[in-house]
Design a protein around this motif. Structure first.
Motif, PDB file in Angstrom:
ATOM      1  N   UNK F 153      18.773 -16.778 -43.301  1.00  0.00           N
ATOM      2  CA  UNK F 153      18.779 -16.157 -41.970  1.00  0.00           C
ATOM      3  C   UNK F 153      17.834 -16.916 -41.038  1.00  0.00           C
ATOM      4  N   UNK F 154      18.272 -17.111 -39.814  1.00  0.00           N
ATOM      5  CA  UNK F 154      17.447 -17.786 -38.813  1.00  0.00           C
ATOM      6  C   UNK F 154      17.333 -16.899 -37.576  1.00  0.00           C
ATOM      7  N   UNK F 155      16.119 -16.721 -37.093  1.00  0.00           N
ATOM      8  CA  UNK F 155      15.913 -16.030 -35.821  1.00  0.00           C
ATOM      9  C   UNK F 155      15.453 -17.079 -34.820  1.00  0.00           C
ATOM     10  N   UNK F 156      16.224 -17.269 -33.776  1.00  0.00           N
ATOM     11  CA  UNK F 156      15.870 -18.293 -32.789  1.00  0.00           C
ATOM     12  C   UNK F 156      14.775 -17.761 -31.864  1.00  0.00           C
ATOM     13  N   UNK F 157      13.881 -18.643 -31.482  1.00  0.00           N
ATOM     14  CA  UNK F 157      12.701 -18.259 -30.705  1.00  0.00           C
ATOM     15  C   UNK F 157      12.587 -19.095 -29.434  1.00  0.00           C
ATOM     16  N   UNK F 158      11.962 -18.532 -28.444  1.00  0.00           N
ATOM     17  CA  UNK F 158      11.652 -19.286 -27.226  1.00  0.00           C
ATOM     18  C   UNK F 158      10.229 -19.851 -27.330  1.00  0.00           C
ATOM     19  N   UNK F 159       9.911 -20.709 -26.385  1.00  0.00           N
ATOM     20  CA  UNK F 159       8.551 -21.248 -26.288  1.00  0.00           C
ATOM     21  C   UNK F 159       7.532 -20.097 -26.207  1.00  0.00           C
ATOM     22  N   UNK F 160       7.863 -19.056 -25.444  1.00  0.00           N
ATOM     23  CA  UNK F 160       6.930 -17.933 -25.312  1.00  0.00           C
ATOM     24  C   UNK F 160       6.718 -17.188 -26.631  1.00  0.00           C
ATOM     25  N   UNK F 161       7.797 -16.974 -27.364  1.00  0.00           N
ATOM     26  CA  UNK F 161       7.649 -16.310 -28.658  1.00  0.00           C
ATOM     27  C   UNK F 161       6.706 -17.111 -29.556  1.00  0.00           C
ATOM     28  N   UNK F 162       6.917 -18.424 -29.574  1.00  0.00           N
ATOM     29  CA  UNK F 162       6.103 -19.269 -30.448  1.00  0.00           C
ATOM     30  C   UNK F 162       4.643 -19.239 -30.003  1.00  0.00           C
TER      31      UNK F 162
END
Lengths: 212, 212, 212, 212, 212, 212
Positions: F153-162
């Motif tokens: 499973x992969x959850x895609x993230x934004x720069x802000x999430x990271x």
């Protein structure tokens, strides 16, 4: 240079497991001038055959490792209680961490990740925990404890390596009625494993981690 | 009664694979009055050693299966082209479906699901397709083709069973330089597998499907 | 001496797969005076971007391997048709058997056994068939083709090794829009793999067979 | 003769696990004149529903096994504390070794190797240790405890076998609110497993070891 | 928002595989206003029962998908030759890549990675290749083709969802003698899968890739 | 509607394991208005660096979860003794069952099923037991504890999430010498996982159970 192994540590749940699991390979390593360390976690005082004096297996361990030319100072008899390793797992892990700091091995042998015996299973799990970041880790086979075995690594052996392994196991006179120390079986296993990779004799290992 | 196997079919990619993979077990089954059928998918005309007359392996197959006391009418030489089984997979599957209708086997032996050789792999895949609903299916080991092997089933053998297997493989005189037909190796493998379950000799199999 | 690898063969389905999968490791091996051979099974003439002259990837392969200091005589461009390797599998196997006879590698790199791309999968299967008895075999990772990856072997790398890998991939100017040749991604992957074993940079491999 | 099973031992972590896991198969075995032994490791005194008198589950175990025609002398209620089997694992292993010596079973049923419940997992691990050299070992399914299940062995059942299984589970009146003892679910599971091998009803097992 | 699936594509090797594998789930998705696309790769003209007019399965596919309320424009009958998908794998992959570009599905259903049928296996492999970077991918179960199944994902169903699935399969009148379209079996399977997660009815899937 | 997760529970063996394993995903969930609960099973009082006042990690846990915008009332510090979880497994299971009753999560994060650390392994096993019937269960990666990892499973993230994840880990000032809280490593891991599915950043999980 590609890290060629220089300091090898064998984790044997009970005396003689190391000789059985990788005795031929140790012989070859020692021939090649590598330094070998051998830690037996139990000398099985509680399991000695009736009439056997206390300390018998500890003494036989000394003879067998001496025959393999492992220096006496490199042999550790840690004295845990046979069959009760799951209960003592944290203490066993602590003793491994200490061995790791003292020895700094680049290659560690231990029972395979599928070994059914509770003491072997404990050494396999705790060994992975203790050495996962620092060492190549190979699991040796114990055919009567493995429902199946991942034969990923093969170490080819000469007639001399095999003879020395057989002689080392013969030092365990208190165990000599055991089928697995018969010359016929030891030769058969070495021939079977050798044939898988097209050579006369071999020992096989499960690769748990290989760091180059 | 628990279905005890009565009609056994061996799927051998090439002549002699069946004798190697399960020759001892077949001997034991025949001793126990079961009916055995043997299908060789190729007699490897293209791979005969130089100087070998055409039909050599077909003839040796006849001798070996006769020595095992498989009736000649139960031996099928299907004549597919060696090394090209993946190309001919649908035709091979069709021939298996036909064998299944004619023979109605309750037990089928074939190469294991992990066998690396392209012809063995084809027989393993198509055999599963053909027999999955009707038969117990066991995969035999071919150690030089298996990176690893699931030793789930063991058939225990007597000295006589093993001797007959060795004699059957010796019928393949055109192949006799092969390491895997040496008595020393065949004995070693039987002893190694026997030791895993505490007996003198055994053959081992991967259980793909067991229907009772 | 424990066989330390002397002759290394890289099997790359397409030009640049070898540099991506094990470019840092090759650099380290070459630094350590080992002899490296590189076989690209397709130069992907059919997949060149529009406007790209014929022979572009073949030329870039020459530059990249030269930058890695692999002698031109050790680089093989075998010219199979991109995307059609499953159809040509027997011919590909034959070409590998020939490479094996000529080069006698003790270590072979190929795509991992789980690689989803049909051409990569063919090279992985046929490579195992061709080299299983003679060589240590390591599968390299191609993250976008692997649903999961067995990170069993780690080769630790220096900053210089990593820089050379990045430079080699930069030679494939016709592919440079590819995300996987960006310096940022190559560094990230090396750091991620290094962290698994407590070092700065590493490449990881699936151990298919290790012969010592 | 191919060893056809004569003495069957069921290892049930708690009363009713054996009936659920292999009740149809036991019925068929008993029909076929085989001798069946049933060991329940806990009668769950601590988990009885409020208002249930002490000894309820022990009594229901007696009724259910009697309905299955297992002789009372062959039923063992070992009295370990529910939910605490991991703590008592060595004592549980000792009790199994003793059962093995007394009964000498050629076939053992136990929870599958993937069963998530801590008590089931303990019986599975210790059972493998106790019987690995002497017996065929089959793991039964407990669908709500298995993330996944290896459906390797199928035992085909008649309408009568299934009815007896349902009746045996109905003896556990103190548990009868449990979804898994409903006739609808028991029939559904038997039909689902039967369909996998083209028959009306079946139970499925994971083959851990099969000795012929 | 967590990507909740909006565009779902079903890959059915043959007409009716999609209804069987995920018919209840599709019904639920459609109830929830999602858009569903259905691609059947063969209408099995070559396998029609004797006396069946050409186009029978294509027509039944239309009725079944209409009953499921999939718009006719979303149903694709691709006309590959039944049983020969391995031979046509590149063309099948190309057709999937095209479907992917046109539909841009965020969820794809296909046969599981362990499906034994050669046509199912081809759709599973090529589907993974085509959609691995863009879509969540779930493998559906086909119990008579799966030696074992990874029950990782469960979709819970209502009585209405199940009834619609049964009705859709009943549209395939030319196949109605098939055991797997009986209401009894379809209910049994739904109950068995539901019980694994504590609900009345469910369908289960192997998670090959989940992208949130 | 397809159950979209509303109540998420993170099981962290030690403070900061949850932030490391799924900090980016939690940030995204909270952005999407979901309710998040965080249970830390040990605040590692016994492992604090010398000179660190008691309660340091508990305080840092408060800061980190506050930065992630998890309400203080949703954060549980359960106070088990670090390194001794296997000994306390039943009490840990009991505490999870209680959390489950209070929170009724539809999604649970815990260490992966292959995590080598004894405390992580205990949380993984007991968590599966506690939540298997009611919740989707995802295992997070801890690269230095995983010999291998199933990236399903992969959850895609934004720069802000990271960035928020990095900031949360920076709150653990007492641990800040740890390599795994460096921004460089956290970015590298997110880029590596993102590349596997064609996006810039992602976190990956092993799917243990997915209930829709």
């Amino acid at each position: 240079m590609i890290r060629s192994f220089k300091r090898i540590l064998v984790l044997a749940p009970h005396t003689d497991d190391g000789e059985f699991g990788c005795g031929g390979t140790l012989t070859r390593f020692i021939d090649e001038q590598k330094e070998v360390f051998y830690a037996a976690f139990s000398d099985c005082e509680k399991s000695l055959p009736p009439g056997c004096p206390s300390g018998t297996l500890a003494r036989e361990l000394g003879e067998a490792t001496s025959l393999l030319k492992i220096p006496a100072a490199n042999v550790f008899n840690l004295g845990f209680e046979v069959r009760c390793f799951p209960r003592d797992r944290q203490e066993i892990l602590d003793s491994m961490v200490k061995l790791g700091k003292d020895i700094r091995p680049d290659l560690v042998f231990l029972p395979s990740s599928q070994d059914l015996h509770q003491d072997h299973g404990t050494i396999a799990s705790e060994g992975l925990r203790a050495f996962k970041l620092s060492s190549t880790i190979l699991g040796y086979e114990v055919p009567w404890n493995n429902l199946s075995f991942n034969t990923t690594c093969f170490v080819t052996l000469t007639e001399d390596h095999l003879k020395t392994k057989i002689a080392a196991l013969a030092c365990y006179r208190s165990q000599n009625q055991r089928f697995y120390s018969s010359e016929e079986f030891l030769r058969s296993l070495a021939i079977t494993r050798g044939t898988q990779v097209g050579v006369k004799y071999a020992e096989t290992f499960e690769v748990l981690r290989w760091i180059m």
